[in-house]
Design an enzyme around this catalytic site. Structure first.
Site, short mmCIF file in Angstrom:
data_model
loop_
_atom_site.label_atom_id
_atom_site.label_comp_id
_atom_site.label_asym_id
_atom_site.label_seq_id
_atom_site.Cartn_x
_atom_site.Cartn_y
_atom_site.Cartn_z
CE1 TYR A 66 -3.15 -2.92 0.25
CE2 TYR A 66 -3.45 -2.47 2.57
CZ TYR A 66 -3.75 -3.21 1.45
OH TYR A 66 -4.65 -4.24 1.53
CG PHE A 220 -23.91 -3.35 -4.02
CD1 PHE A 220 -25.12 -3.49 -3.37
CD2 PHE A 220 -22.76 -3.74 -3.35
CE1 PHE A 220 -25.19 -3.99 -2.08
CE2 PHE A 220 -22.81 -4.24 -2.06
CZ PHE A 220 -24.03 -4.37 -1.43
CB THR A 221 -26.42 -4.48 -10.17
OG1 THR A 221 -27.50 -4.78 -9.27
CG2 THR A 221 -25.63 -5.75 -10.47
N PRO A 222 -26.86 -1.38 -10.03
CG PRO A 222 -26.88 0.11 -11.84
CD PRO A 222 -26.43 -1.28 -11.44
#
Length: 290
Positions: A66, A220-222
Site C-alpha cells: 500500500y 453492487f448493480t444499480p
C-alpha cells in the site's frame, strides 16, 4: 488526549492466540489516490491511527504494497511501540508498478523479501499475521498455492510469522493451504451483493477460522444498490452502515476492516456497524445477493 474505549460492535473473536475486536480497521485508504504515494494529510493519517487505538480497536490490516511502503510506515510512526493488545495483519504476494498495477510476486525469494520488508517497516521481530494474496485484481484465480504458501510456512517455523492466512483465494486454495499449515483467517471479497463464499463462511466458522471480507459495498448493480438504499432510508442510516451491520450479524467469525482516512468517518463506521437490524430487515437484505 486519550479517550476511554467503549464497547465496539460485534464484540471479539479469537484470532490465533489473540483476542481481537471484530470491528477492525483497514489502513489501505491512508495512502494517496489509487493506493499510490503518501497521504495528502500526513498528520491527519496519524490522527486516524491513534484514534483507532484510542477507541479500543485491536485489529489493523495493512500491507507494505500500500503506497507502496506508506501504510506500514504510518502505523509505526503513530503507534510504535505497539500495545500488547494490538494485532497487525499484513499480506504478501504482490508488488506495485509505476502505473499503479499489482503484479504478482509469489516466488519464494519474492515472498521472503516481502516478509523481511514488512518486519523492517513495522519495526517488529515477528509479524502477527501474514495473508498469502492469491488471484489478481479481477478476483480469485485457480491454481496451486503450494510453493508460495509453503514458503510462508517455512518463515513461520523460523519464527518470523506468528499466524498465517490466505486472501483473494478460491475454496480449493483455502483447502490446499490448510493441508500445508494451519490458517487463522480467509480474506476475500464478500458483501450483500457478492455471496459466493456463503458456504465457506459457515465451514470456517465451524472450524474456528475467521473470515475477513473486503469491499463491503463493492460490485453492487444499480438495482441492488437501490434495494440497499431503500432499507437504509427506512432505518435512517447510510448504506455503508447497513452493509457493515449485516456483515457482523451474518456470522460470528466475520471480522470487519473498513478503511477511511477520516476520524469522523471512522466514528460513523463504528456507529453504523452497531445498527440494530430486525428479522424483517435481514430477510429483505438477504434477497439482494440471491
Amino acid at each position: 488526549m486519550h479517550t476511554s474505549p467503549t464497547p465496539l460492535p460485534g464484540g471479539t473473536w479469537t484470532l490465533g492466540d489473540a483476542e481481537v475486536t471484530r470491528f477492525g480497521y483497514g489502513a489501505m485508504q491512508l495512502t494517496g489516490p489509487w493506493v499510490m504515494g503518501p497521504p495528502a494529510d500526513h498528520n491527519g493519517a496519524l490522527d486516524v491511527l491513534r484514534t483507532v487505538a484510542d477507541l479500543g480497536i485491536t485489529h489493523i490490516d495493512t500491507s507494505d504494497a500500500y503506497g507502496p511502503r506508506v501504510t506500514n510506515a504510518l502505523i509505526r510512526e503513530a503507534l510504535h511501540p505497539y500495545p500488547d493488545s494490538l494485532f497487525i495483519a499484513t499480506k504478501v504476494g504482490a508488488n506495485r508498478d509505476a502505473q499503479g498495477g499489482w503484479p504478482t510476486a509469489r516466488r519464494p525469494e519474492d515472498l521472503r523479501k516481502q516478509v523481511h520488508e514488512n518486519l523492517a517497516s513495522l519495526g517488529v521481530e515477528a509479524l502477527d499475521l501474514v495473508n498469502m494474496r492469491m488471484g489478481d485484481a479481477e478476483g480469485p484465480q485457480p491454481g496451486s498455492l503450494a510453493e508460495a504458501f509453503g514458503t510462508l510456512a517455512e518463515l513461520q517455523r523460523e519464527g518470523l510469522i506468528r499466524h498465517l492466512g490466505v486472501s483473494n483465494a478460491t475454496e480449493e486454495q483455502v483447502a490446499e493451504a490448510r493441508g500445508i499449515a494451519p490458517i487463522v483467517c480467509v480474506q476475500n471479497m464478500y458483501n450483500l451483493a457478492h455471496r459466493q463464499d456463503d458456504a465457506l463462511v459457515d465451514r470456517l466458522a465451524a472450524d474456528g477460522i475467521a473470515y475477513v471480507p473486503f469491499f463491503p459495498l463493492g460490485g453492487f448493480t444499480p438495482l441492488q444498490s437501490e434495494a440497499l438504499s431503500v432499507v437504509a432510508a427506512r432505518l435512517g442510516a447510510t448504506p455503508m452502515s447497513v452493509a457493515l451491520a449485516w456483515l457482523l450479524r451474518r456470522s460470528p467469525n466475520i471480522l470487519l476492516i473498513p478503511g477511511t482516512s477520516s476520524v469522523a468517518h471512522l466514528r460513523e463506521n463504528i456507529a453504523g456497524a452497531g445498527l440494530s437490524l430486525s428479522e424483517a430487515d435481514v430477510a429483505e437484505l438477504d434477497g439482494i445477493g440471491r
